[in-house]
Design an enzyme around this catalytic site. Structure first.
Site, PDB file in Angstrom:
ATOM      1  N   SER A  65      -9.600   1.616   2.788  1.00  0.00           N
ATOM      2  CA  SER A  65      -8.886   2.611   1.926  1.00  0.00           C
ATOM      3  C   SER A  65      -7.837   1.655   1.133  1.00  0.00           C
ATOM      4  O   SER A  65      -7.047   1.998  -0.056  1.00  0.00           O
ATOM      5  CB  SER A  65      -8.173   3.524   2.763  1.00  0.00           C
ATOM      6  OG  SER A  65      -7.303   2.557   3.632  1.00  0.00           O
ATOM      7  N   LYS A 116       0.775  -1.065   0.184  1.00  0.00           N
ATOM      8  CA  LYS A 116      -0.186  -0.106  -0.043  1.00  0.00           C
ATOM      9  C   LYS A 116       0.985   1.215   0.009  1.00  0.00           C
ATOM     10  O   LYS A 116       1.880   1.225   0.670  1.00  0.00           O
ATOM     11  CB  LYS A 116      -0.898   0.034   1.167  1.00  0.00           C
ATOM     12  CG  LYS A 116      -1.834   1.128   1.441  1.00  0.00           C
ATOM     13  CD  LYS A 116      -2.763   0.877   2.735  1.00  0.00           C
ATOM     14  CE  LYS A 116      -4.055   1.972   2.827  1.00  0.00           C
ATOM     15  NZ  LYS A 116      -4.626   1.663   3.969  1.00  0.00           N
ATOM     16  N   SER A 124      -9.760  -0.991   6.960  1.00  0.00           N
ATOM     17  CA  SER A 124      -9.014  -0.686   5.612  1.00  0.00           C
ATOM     18  C   SER A 124      -8.470  -2.060   5.058  1.00  0.00           C
ATOM     19  O   SER A 124      -8.164  -2.127   3.713  1.00  0.00           O
ATOM     20  CB  SER A 124      -8.208   0.232   5.645  1.00  0.00           C
ATOM     21  OG  SER A 124      -8.852   1.488   5.370  1.00  0.00           O
TER      22      SER A 124
HETATM   23  N1  GLN Z   1     -12.953   3.637   5.994  1.00  0.00           N
HETATM   24  C1  GLN Z   1     -12.463   4.049   7.228  1.00  0.00           C
HETATM   25  C2  GLN Z   1     -11.849   5.172   7.161  1.00  0.00           C
HETATM   26  O1  GLN Z   1     -12.246   6.039   6.499  1.00  0.00           O
HETATM   27  C3  GLN Z   1     -11.257   3.106   7.772  1.00  0.00           C
HETATM   28  C4  GLN Z   1      -9.820   3.446   7.032  1.00  0.00           C
HETATM   29  C5  GLN Z   1      -8.706   2.744   7.540  1.00  0.00           C
HETATM   30  O2  GLN Z   1      -8.870   1.606   8.091  1.00  0.00           O
HETATM   31  N2  GLN Z   1      -7.633   3.114   7.059  1.00  0.00           N
HETATM   32  O3  GLN Z   1     -11.377   5.736   8.069  1.00  0.00           O
END
Ligand code: GLN
Length: 468
Positions: free
Chosen positions: A148, A73, A172
């Site tokens: 994400s 990532k 994420s």
């Molecule tokens: N979707 C969640 C957010 O927008 C989780 C993001 C993540 O785990 N980095 O914060």
């Protein structure tokens, strides 16, 4: 192609060169460029490193990950390679060191093939917040992969890498794993070193893996987790999953508020009910437990993570790293214009929310209150694990949606309703491929264990898979 680490190891054993394996992956990545999963492919260093690993294979000194191709990532640092958190603000920035987790995989001769698209600074649930365009779900055109870590999910699912790394602050890794039919592991907070991971919310962030088998998730975990002197929040507990005296009949807890959640897709619900029946038939003990805090989870998550983000992201000021506005004159303008031009809208929304909840006059009402709620959630969760071995819950309410379909940020935040729990409490959790919806898209099921019980979590996955 090679679906799992085992497939790669077999190929290497049967005489295939690491270079040819790496080249096969490079070709496949090129053929799938339309998915927009990769922000950069490190072709030059891939070829160079593959040759070095081939020499080790010949000399009989290669590690267990020889031939394994890892995608990272774009918030994980790899020395002398670019990293941007999918943000314009890190334009031109090159990593000065390698993240500990990644280094441990490289030490076992894994090859890092490239950096993967994600939501800007890991903020999002659909990968639509990237400054470099959205990622296409490889299961269905014009659908999001989740976020994400959307690029990492798609790269593992489409087998553009043997395994990929992501980060999980609120889901994420697990949420996009659910939406791409892959295994997504978030270890216990403190298991994975955060050294070299660009911080979003430091008391939540953990690096996790995307794999095409549970065995791969376990192997990557065992090789990369554990104490690190560069991250004081890492635990010194033993990582190896060597215990063998696990209960054959598990006590599995179902959170009533999750399994009966009104937002749950009917097909996911039905499949879950089937699984529960199968677990009962196989002699496992199923208990329903109540966790009457569902309505507090996502709000608490957003109060606390935005607070931490507003602090963490203050270092991106146009002076220390990456992008600097050409328009700016003087120090203050450099800060303001660089940040205004460099950050995307969701990141700005969160920095402002976080600054607000930490501000004088609102601190106690939001931040302190959020911390208190977090403690209540943690205590109640700890109590569950005195009663049951594992918790079973959906990973996501439904399947991936079409691009641009969800415009309301609150609607987007609710995609994480079943995943933020493990981040708020620090528990380990894994999303396992569970089914394919009649709409053609996959969905996962989630297991959660007591803190530092990853070995029991993997045991639970095995038991589950015997029935799936
Ligand atoms: N979707 C969640 C957010 O927008 C989780 C993001 C993540 O785990 N980095 O914060």
């Amino acid at each position: 192609m090679y679906r799992t680490i085992g497939d790669v190891q077999k190929a290497v054993l049967s005489g295939e060169s690491v270079l040819s394996i790496a080249q096969a992956y490079l070709k496949k990545i090129e053929e799938n460029a339309h998915l927009n999963a990769f922000l950069e492919v490190f072709t030059e260093s891939v070829i160079e490193n593959a040759k070095l690993v081939d020499e080790k294979v010949k000399a009989g000194t290669a590690g267990p990950l020889a031939g394994v191709v890892v995608g990272i990532k774009d918030n994980i640092c790899y020395k002398n390679h670019r990293v941007s958190a999918s943000s314009k603000i890190l334009e031109g920035f090159t990593s000065l060191y390698t993240s500990t987790v990644l280094q441990r995989l490289i030490d076992q001769d894994a090859i890092v093939i490239g950096r993967l698209n994600c939501d800007e600074f890991a903020m999002g649930s659909s990968n639509e917040n990237s400054a470099f365009g959205s990622v296409e779900n490889n299961w269905k055109a014009n659908h999001v992969p989740g976020g994400s870590s959307g690029g990492s999910a798609v790269a593992a699912s489409a087998q553009l890498c043997t395994i990929t790394l992501g980060s999980d602050t609120g889901g994420s890794v697990r949420q996009p794993a659910s939406w791409t039919g892959t295994y997504g592991l978030k270890p216990t907070y403190g298991r994975m070193s955060r050294y070299g991971l660009i911080a979003y919310a430091s008391s939540f962030d953990q690096i996790g893996s995307f794999t095409n088998s549970a065995a791969d998730a376990q192997l990557i975990y065992e090789l990369s987790a554990g104490e690190d002197e560069m991250d004081a929040t890492t635990s010194s507990r033993e990582v190896k999953c060597e215990r063998t005296d696990f209960p054959q009949k598990l006590k599995i807890g179902l959170i009533s508020e999750c399994v009966h959640h009104e937002g749950l897709d009917p097909e996911v619900r039905e499949k879950l009910a089937e699984l529960i029946q199968k677990l009962k038939d196989a002699g496992h003990e199923i208990t329903e437990v109540s966790f009457p805090f569902m309505d507090y989870m996502v709000p608490t998550y957003y109060v606390l993570t935005t607070a931490e983000a507003s602090s963490n992201l203050s270092r991106f000021d146009g002076v220390h790293f990456g992008y600097r506005s050409q328009e700016a004159k003087g120090v203050e303008q450099t800060y303001i214009k660089s940040r205004t031009e460099g950050f995307g809208p969701e990141v700005k929304r969160r920095i402002m929310t976080g600054t607000f909840v930490l501000s004088h006059g609102y601190y106690d009402a939001y931040y302190t209150q959020g911390q208190k709620v977090r403690r209540v959630l943690k205590n109640r969760t700890d109590e569950f694990f005195q009663q049951v071995d594992l918790l079973l819950l959906p990973t996501t309410p439904g399947t991936a949606f079409e691009k641009n379909a969800v415009k309301d940020p609150i609607q987007m935040y609710l995609q994480d309703i079943f995943t933020v729990h493990a981040n708020l409490t620090g528990n380990p959790a894994i999303s396992v491929p569970f089914g394919v919806h009649s709409n053609g898209l996959p969905f996962g099921i989630q297991l959660m264990a007591d803190s530092f019980q990853e070995d029991l979590l993997f045991h639970g996955v095995k038991k589950l898979e015997e029935l799936l």
